[in-house]
Structure formats: structure tokens, C-alpha cells
Design an enzyme around this catalytic site. Structure first.
Site, PDB file in Angstrom:
ATOM      1  CG  ASP A  90      -0.584  -2.182  -6.752  1.00 52.88           C
ATOM      2  OD1 ASP A  90      -1.116  -1.515  -7.662  1.00 52.88           O
ATOM      3  OD2 ASP A  90       0.383  -2.939  -6.947  1.00 52.88           O
ATOM      4  CD  GLU A 131      -0.248   2.003  -8.221  1.00 55.58           C
ATOM      5  OE1 GLU A 131      -0.060   1.463  -9.332  1.00 55.58           O
ATOM      6  OE2 GLU A 131       0.515   1.870  -7.245  1.00 55.58           O
ATOM      7  CG  ASP A 168       2.220  -6.936  -7.065  1.00 52.38           C
ATOM      8  OD1 ASP A 168       1.827  -6.174  -7.966  1.00 52.38           O
ATOM      9  OD2 ASP A 168       2.957  -7.913  -7.270  1.00 52.38           O
TER      10      ASP A 168
END
Length: 192
Positions: free
Chosen positions: A20, A80, A153
Site C-alpha cells: 500500500d 494498490e 496501512d
């Protein structure tokens, strides 16, 4: 999906690194796949908020991604993709962070697949609009993770890896790149 990416999908044992990307916090998680079953390896985050220089942050993202690749030898990376936001400067910074993480993977010739946040949430929870907390709790249950991290996260990075596991073997799993040559071939307008 490219041929080298297909080979890694068909392996009975593989490691998937999920990322991410972010310029404040980069979350990441690793899973191991054996005989079509996944198990949790680890998740963590790279804290970047203490660094003011954006270029230093990008360098650290690159270095940490290389370190993860060299230490865990992932067969694939799931990352992502940036979502569209109203703040153009934030989008540019996020895109740079994603690009640097992708460049690290490409430099080690690890196949990369991008997933939109909604697709990741849908794969994990069945709801493309799920909250970070819902995604984290579902991962905790699926992978038998003890305590969740304070910042989610890390679970977002792990979710990208799990999403890739669930989508492996499907014909259309997202944008895949296996190296610089493949990236350039699929994105001729991005290279000048």
C-alpha cells in the site's frame, strides 16, 4: 497476464508481497501460498512522516521495497493503485510512491499486478466500500493474526497480497508487468 506471470501463478508454493504505497506511511504484507492455501508471513509499515524531503521519502520506499524483495524473495507483487482524489498534489505524490515501489520490483524482475482499492476491499470483505477496520478484521480472521497494528496501512498492504491470491488464475486480474520491457511495451505513451 504475461507468460512469466502465469508461471508464478501456477506454482504450488509462492510468496506474494502486497504494498500500500504512501508518502507518509507505506504499508506492506507478505503471505505464503502452499497447495492453494495461504498463510501469514508478516506485515509492517515504513514510517515516512518524519522526513520532510519528498525525494528522501521516495528513496526510502525504493530501498525498503528492494530489502523486502531480497529478504523474502517474493514470486509476485500486488500493489494498490492510486484512487482519484481532488487534491492533485497528493495524487502526484502518491503516484510517485507507487512508481518507485514498482520500479524496485521491476528492477528485480518480480511480476507486479495493480489493484484498485475497491477491488481489494471487495476481494477481502465482499464489499467494495468496506472500511479499513472491516478489511483488517477480516484479514485477522482469515489469516489467524493475533493483534492488529495501530495504523492500518500494514493491513492494507497485506490485503493487496490476499486480493492477488484470490484473483490468481482468473483471466483478468489487473495490470501485470514482469519487467521494464513489459512495462514499456504495455505503456508506450508513458515513455518518451
Amino acid at each position: 497476464m504475461s507468460k512469466s506471470s502465469e508461471k508464478s501463478v501456477l506454482k504450488s508454493e509462492r510468496i506474494i508481497l502486497g504494498i500500500d504505497p504512501g508518502t507518509t506511511i507505506m504499508g506492506f504484507g507478505l503471505i505464503k501460498v502452499e497447495n492453494k492455501k495461504m498463510s501469514f508471513i508478516q506485515m509492517n509499515e515504513l514510517q515516512l512522516s518524519k522526513y520532510k524531503d519528498h525525494y528522501v521519502k521516495l528513496k526510502l520506499i525504493f530501498e525498503r521495497t528492494i530489502e523486502l524483495i531480497d529478504n523474502y524473495h517474493p514470486d509476485e507483487i500486488a500493489i494498490e493503485a492510486p484512487f482519484f482524489g481532488k487534491n492533485v498534489q497528493s495524487m502526484l505524490k502518491l503516484g510517485r510512491a507507487q512508481g518507485v515501489a514498482m520500479a524496485a520490483g521491476l528492477s528485480r524482475e518480480v511480476p507486479i499486478t495493480e489493484y484498485l482499492p475497491k477491488k481489494i476491499k471487495m476481494a477481502i470483505t465482499g464489499n467494495g466500500n468496506a472500511s479499513k477496520e472491516q478489511v483488517a478484521r477480516m484479514l485477522q480472521s482469515q489469516l489467524n493474526i493475533g493483534k492488529l497494528p495501530k495504523n492500518l496501512d500494514a493491513t492494507d498492504g497485506l490485503a493487496a497480497a490476499v486480493c492477488h491470491f484470490y484473483n490468481s488464475g482468473k483471466t483478468e486480474i489487473g495490470k501485470s508487468y514482469t519487467g521494464w520491457d513489459a512495462f514499456v511495451k504495455q505503456n508506450p505513451k508513458k515513455i518518451r
